[in-house]
Design a protein around this motif. Structure first.
Motif, mmCIF file in Angstrom:
data_model
loop_
_atom_site.group_PDB
_atom_site.id
_atom_site.type_symbol
_atom_site.label_atom_id
_atom_site.label_comp_id
_atom_site.label_asym_id
_atom_site.label_seq_id
_atom_site.Cartn_x
_atom_site.Cartn_y
_atom_site.Cartn_z
ATOM 1 N N GLY A 9 48.957 41.856 37.618
ATOM 2 C CA GLY A 9 48.137 40.648 37.700
ATOM 3 C C GLY A 9 46.712 40.898 37.265
ATOM 4 O O GLY A 9 46.343 41.979 36.821
ATOM 5 N N ASP A 10 45.919 39.863 37.401
ATOM 6 C CA ASP A 10 44.505 39.919 37.034
ATOM 7 C C ASP A 10 43.700 40.556 38.159
ATOM 8 O O ASP A 10 44.021 40.408 39.330
ATOM 9 N N CYS A 12 39.647 40.991 39.552
ATOM 10 C CA CYS A 12 38.255 40.555 39.425
ATOM 11 C C CYS A 12 37.438 41.291 40.481
ATOM 12 O O CYS A 12 37.972 42.030 41.302
ATOM 13 N N MET A 44 41.664 39.450 43.779
ATOM 14 C CA MET A 44 42.938 39.063 43.170
ATOM 15 C C MET A 44 43.974 40.185 43.320
ATOM 16 O O MET A 44 44.244 40.609 44.437
ATOM 17 N N CYS A 63 47.197 45.983 34.953
ATOM 18 C CA CYS A 63 46.390 44.849 34.500
ATOM 19 C C CYS A 63 45.714 45.220 33.198
ATOM 20 O O CYS A 63 45.693 46.384 32.806
ATOM 21 N N LEU A 64 45.155 44.227 32.523
ATOM 22 C CA LEU A 64 44.388 44.506 31.313
ATOM 23 C C LEU A 64 43.065 45.128 31.698
ATOM 24 O O LEU A 64 42.525 44.859 32.776
ATOM 25 N N HIS A 66 39.200 45.929 32.147
ATOM 26 C CA HIS A 66 38.041 45.079 32.411
ATOM 27 C C HIS A 66 36.890 45.981 32.829
ATOM 28 O O HIS A 66 37.088 46.957 33.530
#
Length: 69
Positions: A9-10, A12, A44, A63-64, A66
């Motif tokens: 998932g994302d 943050c 998240m 996740c990607l 960041h």
């Protein structure tokens, strides 16, 4: 043996800002905040990974990329 759980998932970054109020704005009934401290933490899917770890399992977070400051 600890179970391993994949979390996809994302992610943050949450920021919690703790303030106090001494007075109201003279132009409108809005409180003027005095920032006392702030705390940054994962949110998240990152929060879910922290909770999985707290329950005794091994989280694997997918996740990607960041960049947080």
């Amino acid at each position: 043996m600890r179970p391993t759980i994949a979390i996809v998932g994302d992610v943050c970054q949450d920021e919690y800002i703790y303030c106090s109020v001494d007075r109201l704005n003279p132009e409108a009934p809005i409180p003027l905040l005095n920032r006392e401290r702030s705390v940054k933490s994962l949110g998240m899917a990152g929060l879910v990974a922290n909770m999985v770890k707290a329950l005794g399992a091994t989280p694997r977070l997918v996740c990607l990329g960041h960049h947080f400051r």
